[in-house]
Every structure is written in C-alpha cells, then in structure tokens.
Enzyme design. Sequence first.
Site, PDB file in Angstrom:
ATOM      1  CB  CYS A 157      -0.920  -0.007   1.215  1.00 58.63           C
ATOM      2  SG  CYS A 157      -1.973   1.455   1.344  1.00 58.63           S
ATOM      3  CB  CYS A 160      -0.639   2.501   3.992  1.00 62.08           C
ATOM      4  SG  CYS A 160      -2.271   1.935   3.511  1.00 62.08           S
ATOM      5  CG  ASP A 161       3.176   1.195   4.312  1.00 64.39           C
ATOM      6  OD1 ASP A 161       2.507   1.633   5.262  1.00 64.39           O
ATOM      7  OD2 ASP A 161       3.195  -0.002   3.989  1.00 64.39           O
TER       8      ASP A 161
END
Length: 328
Positions: A157, A160-161
């Site tokens: 992701c 997300c990261d």
Amino acid sequence: MNLYFINTIITTTINIINIIKKDDKMEEYDIIIIGSGPAGLTAGIYAGRQGSKTLLLDKGLTGGNGLEVPSMENYPGFELIAGMSLIAKIKKQTEKNAEIRELEEVKSVEGKEEGFQVKTNKNSYFAKVIIFSTGTRNRLLKVPGEEEFKGKGVSYCATCDGILYKDKDVLIIGGGNSAAQEAIFLKNVGCNVTLVHRRDELRAEKYLQNKLKEKKIPVIWNSVVEEIKGNRMIESVVLKDKDNNKKEIKTQGIFIAIGDIPNSKIAKDLGLELDDYNYIITDKNQRTNQKHVYVAGDVTGGVKQWVVACGEGAIAATSAFHDLEHPS
C-alpha cells in the site's frame, strides 16, 4: 431384533436429540457481521446504537490487514496514526455497542426461515441479518524473502506507507492501474521510484501511462522478481528478464501492486451475485441480491480506503435496521 440393532437405534436417537438441543440453544442475534476491519467495526457501532443485538465474527484479530499499516496521514481527524492504534480506538467504541469474537472463523452461512444460520469453527448462530465485511487479501509474488521482509521494506500500500520512503529508492511491481497510480503517488511524495513490469507494455489506462512519462518514472520491462534480499530490512531485489538473465538491484523498498483477491467464497456459496473479479455486487445502500444480506468494505471493490469502508459499514447497518423495522 438383536441387541446390536437396539443399541444402534438408541444411539442414533440420542444423537438426533443432541443435535436438536444444540440447534435450540443456538445464540440468536439481530445482525451478524462477518469481518472486523474498519467496515465491520463501523457497521457494529451503527447497528448496536440502533438497538440491534449485534455480533462481529473474525477469523483473526480485530482489524485484519489494517493492523499491518505502519502509519496513515489520510484518515480524517488524525495527522498521523498507525493502523493498529486507529483500530484499537474504533474497536473500543464498537465494543460499547456490539459483541466481538476474534479467532472464530465463519465456515458457512445458510439461509433459514426468517434468517440465517452461521456456522463457525467453534459454534453455530442464528441471525436475522448478515453483513459481509470480509475484505480482501493481497495477491502475493510468492518469492523468497517476501514474507520475511513484510513490513520491513515490503509493502502492498503506497498510500499507507509511501511517505516513509521519501528520498529513498523504491520499486513498484505491477503494470495495471493500481501499480501506475501508486508509482505516481510515490513520486509525488518524494520517492525515487522505478516500475517493474513482466511484459513489454503496461495494462494501465493511457492517461496513467502518460502521467508516468510526464513524471519521468523509469520502467524495467519484461522482468519479474526472483528474490527479495536483505538483513534486518530489505536491501536488494533480484530480477529475471524474459531471457532468464538475472540482475540484482539495490532498493530500500518494494511495493507490490499485482492485485488483490476478495474474500467472497462464503458469500458466493450463499448465492450472492459477484462481478467478473469476484467482488460482491451491491446497490448504493449496500444491499445485495438476497434479502437481508448486506456488504461493506473492500470486498465490494471500488476505492479501497478506510474512510470508504467505514462509510459503507455505516450505510449497511442503517439499511439493515431500516429493512428489519419496515419489512416489505
């Protein structure tokens, strides 16, 4: 009639009585939610606050894939929060309104008169309403090092990261819309990103391919990941081209975007309508083709973000309560 047959009849009768007694003692709920990620937890909050007796069942721990998210900057109300921390907050709120049972895997859902029988690896339940929030699982490369370095340089992701890899060298694996979008996102947050694709042309839509060119994101063509290597964190990736030539590339992160797999088998067995990619089809109110069955979250496809999943969970629970209160 000999003693053997008499004992057999008695034993069979006792077993039947026990089964009937077990069914009679099935725990009953208004709503059973299968899955306790962001969608399921939010559905639990709304269902419980509406007065419905509600149970959430999850084969793992509450939060699912969300527990693996190191940090998020795009969830409203939090400038930066770890997935585990956010799940803990939502779970605490849900537990005030619904019961959660973790490590209890649903094996089947069967339609019954006036409701559904839900069988798990531990128990059987009866519910008037079912809400599926079973999510998806990442499609894996299935190469050495992938599991070992998950969360240590291996991610699924970028949203997300990605910010964690600002000014670092990263690879995106894939060639579809998701891979292209994540590559562009990583470039925008300051990563030195390279796309790796197993073919000589991308499957991504044309406008995304043009964006990749505008951003001057390089592509390594006709190559697949053979191995992910490192010590405590990822340090390099071994690629193999179509001629079986191998080369090792140093990198600090690898984002795998080769698709995901919806957890929709139980829904399919129940007779819910799926699309060509096995996502569960719903209307705008999260209703399915079966009465009193609703779906929320990533298992519906579309935009796979926490805020979307939470919104769908709220809609599913609200629709369920309305339909129970106003039967047609």
